[in-house]
Structures are given as structure tokens and as C-alpha cells.
Design an enzyme around this catalytic site. Sequence first.
Site, PDB file in Angstrom:
ATOM      1  N   TYR A   1      -0.517   3.788  -0.840  1.00 25.71           N
ATOM      2  CA  TYR A   1       0.502   2.751  -0.625  1.00 25.71           C
ATOM      3  C   TYR A   1       0.493   1.722  -1.759  1.00 25.71           C
ATOM      4  CZ  TYR A   1       2.182   4.599   3.738  1.00 25.71           C
ATOM      5  OH  TYR A   1       2.774   5.412   4.666  1.00 25.71           O
TER       6      TYR A   1
ATOM      7  N   CYS B   1     -10.160  -8.195   6.731  1.00 21.76           N
ATOM      8  CA  CYS B   1      -9.621  -9.395   7.361  1.00 21.76           C
ATOM      9  C   CYS B   1     -10.685 -10.496   7.426  1.00 21.76           C
ATOM     10  CB  CYS B   1      -9.138  -9.031   8.766  1.00 21.76           C
ATOM     11  SG  CYS B   1      -8.577 -10.443   9.727  1.00 21.76           S
TER      12      CYS B   1
ATOM     13  N   GLY C   1      21.769   8.924   2.773  1.00 23.65           N
ATOM     14  CA  GLY C   1      20.497   9.261   2.130  1.00 23.65           C
ATOM     15  C   GLY C   1      19.342   9.488   3.081  1.00 23.65           C
ATOM     16  N   THR C   2      19.639  10.037   4.241  1.00 24.21           N
ATOM     17  CA  THR C   2      18.542  10.376   5.155  1.00 24.21           C
ATOM     18  C   THR C   2      18.738  11.789   5.679  1.00 24.21           C
ATOM     19  OG1 THR C   2      17.402   9.858   7.235  1.00 24.21           O
ATOM     20  CG2 THR C   2      19.717   9.182   7.085  1.00 24.21           C
ATOM     21  N   SER C   3      17.615  12.494   5.850  1.00 26.83           N
ATOM     22  CA  SER C   3      17.684  13.846   6.408  1.00 26.83           C
ATOM     23  C   SER C   3      17.984  13.817   7.895  1.00 26.83           C
ATOM     24  CB  SER C   3      16.354  14.573   6.155  1.00 26.83           C
ATOM     25  OG  SER C   3      15.287  13.849   6.745  1.00 26.83           O
TER      26      SER C   3
ATOM     27  N   CYS D   1      -4.868  -9.344  13.804  1.00 30.06           N
ATOM     28  CA  CYS D   1      -5.000 -10.808  13.625  1.00 30.06           C
ATOM     29  C   CYS D   1      -3.841 -11.423  12.850  1.00 30.06           C
ATOM     30  CB  CYS D   1      -6.254 -11.151  12.842  1.00 30.06           C
ATOM     31  SG  CYS D   1      -7.762 -10.638  13.605  1.00 30.06           S
TER      32      CYS D   1
ATOM     33  N   HIS E   1      11.036   0.807   9.758  1.00 26.74           N
ATOM     34  CA  HIS E   1       9.742   1.438   9.435  1.00 26.74           C
ATOM     35  C   HIS E   1       8.825   0.491   8.652  1.00 26.74           C
ATOM     36  CE1 HIS E   1      11.402   5.826   9.963  1.00 26.74           C
ATOM     37  NE2 HIS E   1      11.239   5.194  11.107  1.00 26.74           N
TER      38      HIS E   1
ATOM     39  N   PRO F   1      24.091  14.364  -0.834  1.00 27.37           N
ATOM     40  CA  PRO F   1      24.455  15.572  -1.591  1.00 27.37           C
ATOM     41  C   PRO F   1      24.184  16.855  -0.815  1.00 27.37           C
ATOM     42  CG  PRO F   1      22.543  14.480  -2.576  1.00 27.37           C
ATOM     43  CD  PRO F   1      23.039  13.577  -1.502  1.00 27.37           C
TER      44      PRO F   1
ATOM     45  N   VAL G   1      10.970   1.363   3.093  1.00 31.18           N
ATOM     46  CA  VAL G   1      10.005   0.261   3.113  1.00 31.18           C
ATOM     47  C   VAL G   1       9.938  -0.430   1.749  1.00 31.18           C
ATOM     48  CG1 VAL G   1       8.631   1.384   4.920  1.00 31.18           C
ATOM     49  CG2 VAL G   1       8.057   1.804   2.517  1.00 31.18           C
TER      50      VAL G   1
HETATM   51  C1  BJW Z   1      20.259  11.589  -1.291  1.00 33.08           C
HETATM   52  C2  BJW Z   1      20.112  11.414  -2.629  1.00 33.08           C
HETATM   53  C3  BJW Z   1      21.025  10.576  -3.228  1.00 33.08           C
HETATM   54  C4  BJW Z   1      18.570  12.709  -2.051  1.00 33.08           C
HETATM   55  N1  BJW Z   1      21.974   9.987  -2.497  1.00 33.08           N
HETATM   56  N2  BJW Z   1      21.206  11.011  -0.571  1.00 33.08           N
HETATM   57  C5  BJW Z   1      11.953  13.050  19.216  1.00 33.08           C
HETATM   58  C6  BJW Z   1      12.053  14.391  18.851  1.00 33.08           C
HETATM   59  C7  BJW Z   1      11.102  14.973  18.019  1.00 33.08           C
HETATM   60  C8  BJW Z   1      10.013  14.236  17.547  1.00 33.08           C
HETATM   61  C9  BJW Z   1       9.927  12.914  17.898  1.00 33.08           C
HETATM   62  C10 BJW Z   1      10.870  12.340  18.717  1.00 33.08           C
HETATM   63  N3  BJW Z   1      10.554  11.028  18.875  1.00 33.08           N
HETATM   64  C11 BJW Z   1       9.432  10.771  18.166  1.00 33.08           C
HETATM   65  C12 BJW Z   1       9.025  11.907  17.559  1.00 33.08           C
HETATM   66  C13 BJW Z   1       7.834  12.043  16.673  1.00 33.08           C
HETATM   67  C14 BJW Z   1       8.115  11.548  15.257  1.00 33.08           C
HETATM   68  C15 BJW Z   1       9.261  12.369  14.660  1.00 33.08           C
HETATM   69  O1  BJW Z   1      10.393  11.982  14.596  1.00 33.08           O
HETATM   70  N4  BJW Z   1       8.929  13.540  14.141  1.00 33.08           N
HETATM   71  C16 BJW Z   1       9.951  14.390  13.526  1.00 33.08           C
HETATM   72  C17 BJW Z   1       9.597  14.598  12.052  1.00 33.08           C
HETATM   73  C18 BJW Z   1      10.051  15.684  14.283  1.00 33.08           C
HETATM   74  N5  BJW Z   1       8.465  10.127  15.267  1.00 33.08           N
HETATM   75  C19 BJW Z   1       7.527   9.189  15.304  1.00 33.08           C
HETATM   76  O2  BJW Z   1       6.336   9.460  15.357  1.00 33.08           O
HETATM   77  C20 BJW Z   1       8.002   7.743  15.282  1.00 33.08           C
HETATM   78  N6  BJW Z   1       7.359   7.049  16.318  1.00 33.08           N
HETATM   79  C21 BJW Z   1       7.766   7.116  17.605  1.00 33.08           C
HETATM   80  O3  BJW Z   1       8.791   7.673  17.932  1.00 33.08           O
HETATM   81  O4  BJW Z   1       6.916   6.504  18.485  1.00 33.08           O
HETATM   82  C22 BJW Z   1       7.015   6.877  19.883  1.00 33.08           C
HETATM   83  C23 BJW Z   1       6.500   8.291  20.020  1.00 33.08           C
HETATM   84  C24 BJW Z   1       5.331   8.663  19.393  1.00 33.08           C
HETATM   85  C25 BJW Z   1       4.870   9.987  19.501  1.00 33.08           C
HETATM   86  C26 BJW Z   1       5.618  10.919  20.211  1.00 33.08           C
HETATM   87  C27 BJW Z   1       6.809  10.526  20.830  1.00 33.08           C
HETATM   88  C28 BJW Z   1       7.253   9.199  20.722  1.00 33.08           C
HETATM   89  C29 BJW Z   1       7.570   7.055  13.987  1.00 33.08           C
HETATM   90  C30 BJW Z   1       8.187   7.646  12.776  1.00 33.08           C
HETATM   91  C31 BJW Z   1       7.642   6.934  11.534  1.00 33.08           C
HETATM   92  C32 BJW Z   1       8.085   7.635  10.243  1.00 33.08           C
HETATM   93  N7  BJW Z   1       7.295   7.123   9.186  1.00 33.08           N
HETATM   94  C33 BJW Z   1       7.636   7.493   7.814  1.00 33.08           C
HETATM   95  C34 BJW Z   1       6.619   6.780   6.889  1.00 33.08           C
HETATM   96  C35 BJW Z   1       6.961   5.266   6.849  1.00 33.08           C
HETATM   97  C36 BJW Z   1       6.161   4.518   5.864  1.00 33.08           C
HETATM   98  C37 BJW Z   1       6.286   5.070   4.474  1.00 33.08           C
HETATM   99  O5  BJW Z   1       7.344   4.939   3.827  1.00 33.08           O
HETATM  100  O6  BJW Z   1       5.314   5.631   3.994  1.00 33.08           O
HETATM  101  O7  BJW Z   1       8.954   7.081   7.493  1.00 33.08           O
HETATM  102  S1  BJW Z   1       7.691   9.273   7.532  1.00 33.08           S
HETATM  103  C38 BJW Z   1       9.085   9.230   6.449  1.00 33.08           C
HETATM  104  O8  BJW Z   1      10.235   9.848   7.075  1.00 33.08           O
HETATM  105  C39 BJW Z   1       9.430   7.744   6.300  1.00 33.08           C
HETATM  106  C40 BJW Z   1      10.921   7.776   6.292  1.00 33.08           C
HETATM  107  O9  BJW Z   1      11.435   6.501   6.619  1.00 33.08           O
HETATM  108  C41 BJW Z   1      11.237   8.845   7.308  1.00 33.08           C
HETATM  109  C42 BJW Z   1      12.619   9.417   7.181  1.00 33.08           C
HETATM  110  O10 BJW Z   1      12.776  10.093   5.971  1.00 33.08           O
HETATM  111  P1  BJW Z   1      14.136   9.984   5.160  1.00 33.08           P
HETATM  112  O11 BJW Z   1      14.327   8.609   4.699  1.00 33.08           O
HETATM  113  O12 BJW Z   1      15.233  10.596   5.933  1.00 33.08           O
HETATM  114  O13 BJW Z   1      13.779  10.851   3.862  1.00 33.08           O
HETATM  115  P2  BJW Z   1      13.906  12.433   3.649  1.00 33.08           P
HETATM  116  O14 BJW Z   1      13.114  12.773   2.465  1.00 33.08           O
HETATM  117  O15 BJW Z   1      13.639  13.193   4.893  1.00 33.08           O
HETATM  118  O16 BJW Z   1      15.465  12.658   3.334  1.00 33.08           O
HETATM  119  C43 BJW Z   1      16.058  12.152   2.162  1.00 33.08           C
HETATM  120  C44 BJW Z   1      17.522  12.517   2.179  1.00 33.08           C
HETATM  121  O17 BJW Z   1      18.138  11.928   1.065  1.00 33.08           O
HETATM  122  C45 BJW Z   1      17.789  14.029   2.101  1.00 33.08           C
HETATM  123  O18 BJW Z   1      18.737  14.380   3.098  1.00 33.08           O
HETATM  124  C46 BJW Z   1      18.387  14.205   0.714  1.00 33.08           C
HETATM  125  O19 BJW Z   1      19.379  15.231   0.653  1.00 33.08           O
HETATM  126  C47 BJW Z   1      19.025  12.867   0.498  1.00 33.08           C
HETATM  127  N8  BJW Z   1      19.217  12.470  -0.869  1.00 33.08           N
HETATM  128  N9  BJW Z   1      19.009  12.157  -3.051  1.00 33.08           N
HETATM  129  C48 BJW Z   1      22.015  10.249  -1.154  1.00 33.08           C
HETATM  130  N10 BJW Z   1      20.956  10.349  -4.556  1.00 33.08           N
HETATM  131 ZN    ZN Z   2      -8.325  -9.277  11.751  1.00 35.92          ZN
END
Ligand code: BJW
Ligand code: ZN
Length: 279
Positions: free
Chosen positions: A63, A182, A222-224, A127, A115, A249, A99
Site C-alpha cells: 500500500y 499506534c 471503468g469498473t468490472s 483507536c 472502499h 472499453p 482509493v
Molecule cells: C477502463 C479503462 C479505461 C480499463 N476507461 N474503463 C455478493 C455476491 C458475491 C460475493 C459477494 C457478495 N457480497 C459480498 C461478496 C464478497 C466480496 C465480493 O464481492 N467478491 C466478488 C469478487 C465475488 N465482497 C466483499 O468482500 C466486500 N465486503 C462485503 O460485502 O462485506 C459483507 C460480506 C462479507 C463477506 C461475505 C458476504 C458479505 C468488500 C469488497 C472490498 C473490495 N476491496 C478491493 C480492495 C480495496 C482497497 C484497494 O484498492 O486495495 O477493492 S478489491 C478491488 O476490486 C478494489 C476495487 O475497488 C474493487 C473493484 O474493482 P474495479 O474497480 O471494478 O477494477 P477491475 O480491475 O475489476 O475493473 C476495471 C475495469 O476498468 C474493467 O472493466 C476494464 O475493462 C475497465 N477499464 N481501462 C474505462 N481507460
Molecule cells: Zn490503537
Amino acid sequence: MQLDHYLSQAHRVCVLTGAGVSAESGIPTFRDAQSGFWASFDPAELATPEAFRRDPQRVWSWYAMRRRMARSVEPNAAHRALAALEPRYDAFTLVTQNVDDLHGRAGSRNVLEIHGNILRARCAGGCVTVHRDDGSDLAAAVFAADQPAAADTSTAGRQSDAAGESHTAGAPDAAGEAVPTCPECGDYFRPDVVWFGETLPPELIDQAFTAAADCDLFLLIGTSAEVYPAAGLPHAALERGAKVVEINPDPTAFSTRATLCIREPAAAYLSRFLEQRGS
Ligand code: BJW
Ligand code: ZN
């Protein structure tokens, strides 16, 4: 442009952005098969609370590298276009999964960082939360390894640390960085982001779902659309009768349900959009 029609009809706009909106600033996405973070790293080893408990130094260093990367790049035309649109609507809510702070730096005001934000850290024991730039002694101690802002001039993809070593984008700092602790309880500081298996800040995700349900135009940029609960937002908007326009895209998990898909990189498309509107 196709988007103009929908923007001119809308009164209440909700936007969900993901890593793709920052791609043209030089920050890798997560799931791109070649260049995404998850192409080189297992998310289970870097983006879960278990990973942090197992190896806090590895996670903190990864990070720290990403924080330096975020500070070394600039907001792009997509960030700027969204900031320019905001004041034109009765309601405009920008929900971001990113983020990297780039929406805020571009001037967007009503941003829900569901996020978290990589420029903040918090005590794992609960804390205290500290922002890198709040000027406090605690911030100076927690973010001691960060370069001064004036030295943040490396191009995206290559980063140089305070000792002048360079690192390939996506690689955790080879030397590792000490994880700050901390002053109250002695627990580790962790990045103030939401990892897999952790709940999102309830007030933020509630506001996001309210904005999605209340809007007449939802932009999905820009999100999958694979990570929940964020991926549920366009569905909530559609179910309440909003138009959903995707800018990406490549197809996403939501594409087949979208009202319109603009298959272009967001910054390239929105920079032309800004030019044509003269803003
Ligand atoms: C362009 C481009 C250009 C390229 N122009 N576009 C329901 C169903 C199934 C599973 C779950 C569910 N509910 C919860 C879950 C579990 C899990 C989850 O969703 N898993 C799935 C993967 C299946 N979710 C969680 O755990 C969440 N917590 C939660 O729900 O708590 C309650 C709970 C817990 C446990 C079980 C059940 C409930 C928390 C999710 C936290 C995600 N954290 C991250 C890291 C954050 C910190 C960091 O940055 O390091 O977040 S993971 C990562 O993925 C990050 C992102 O914000 C997130 C989304 O990714 P994003 O932004 O979409 O990126 P990509 O790479 O996937 O896509 C990029 C896109 O851009 C692509 O489409 C490209 O084509 C496009 N692109 N260039 C426009 N120029
Ligand atoms: Zn502390």
C-alpha cells in the site's frame, strides 16, 4: 455525442467509478489479465484482513508503494469531466471504489469513497484514523516513509523511494517498510481501505444505494462490476427506472442490462466530450 442526450434529460445523476477511470492516469486496474494488480498478486495475500495478520509488513509495503504511485500521477479528463458535471444537476453523487483520491483532486465534492482512501491509515485496534496530509506529528510518523510531495515526479509505472531506489509498479517494496504502531494501544496501523470480507462503512453504502435508487441517470465508468455490494448499485438504479450508461472499453458483468454501452476508454471519450461542450 450519445451521452449528451441522456445528460440533457437528467436531473439527478449517480455515478459509480472503478479502477478503469484512473487507468489513463497511469494506475493499473485490478483484473486486467496482463497489467492488472491481480495478474501479478493474489488478492488473498494483499487485500484481506487475514493477509494483514499473517504478514503486516508485506501488506503495508504494497500500500505504501500504491500511495506513492497515486501521489505521482494526475487526475485525467474523466475525473475532470465528472467534476465539471457535478454543479449542473439538482443532485449528483459520485460513488467511487477507488482509493487513489483522484476524484477529490480533480475537484469533485460529493464523493463517496466506499472502499476507503489510501492516504489514510487507521489503528487496527480502532483507536485512531490519520490522514497523510493533516499536518500532525502522528501523520509524520505513520507516513514517514513517504517521499515529500515535491519529489513525487516519477512517471507512473516506475516509482522511486526515499532512498532513490526504483520499483516496478505493482511490486511490493523489496526491502519492506516497518509497519507503524499506534501510540495509544501499540497495535499496527493499517491502510484505511476495505478488504475482501470486510463490511463497507454502513453510512456510505447506505447513501450510495439511496442515490442510486433516487437518480434518473446512472453512469457506470471503468469498473468490472464484479465486486459487491458496489456492483449492486446499477441494478438498484435500473430497478427504479433510471437509465444506466456504461463507459468501458470492454464488456462487464452489467453490460447486458445497460441502457447504453460506450465502448471507449473513459478519459479519451470524456476529453472529447468536454471539448465539444466547451468546458
Ligand atoms: C477502463 C479503462 C479505461 C480499463 N476507461 N474503463 C455478493 C455476491 C458475491 C460475493 C459477494 C457478495 N457480497 C459480498 C461478496 C464478497 C466480496 C465480493 O464481492 N467478491 C466478488 C469478487 C465475488 N465482497 C466483499 O468482500 C466486500 N465486503 C462485503 O460485502 O462485506 C459483507 C460480506 C462479507 C463477506 C461475505 C458476504 C458479505 C468488500 C469488497 C472490498 C473490495 N476491496 C478491493 C480492495 C480495496 C482497497 C484497494 O484498492 O486495495 O477493492 S478489491 C478491488 O476490486 C478494489 C476495487 O475497488 C474493487 C473493484 O474493482 P474495479 O474497480 O471494478 O477494477 P477491475 O480491475 O475489476 O475493473 C476495471 C475495469 O476498468 C474493467 O472493466 C476494464 O475493462 C475497465 N477499464 N481501462 C474505462 N481507460
Ligand atoms: Zn490503537
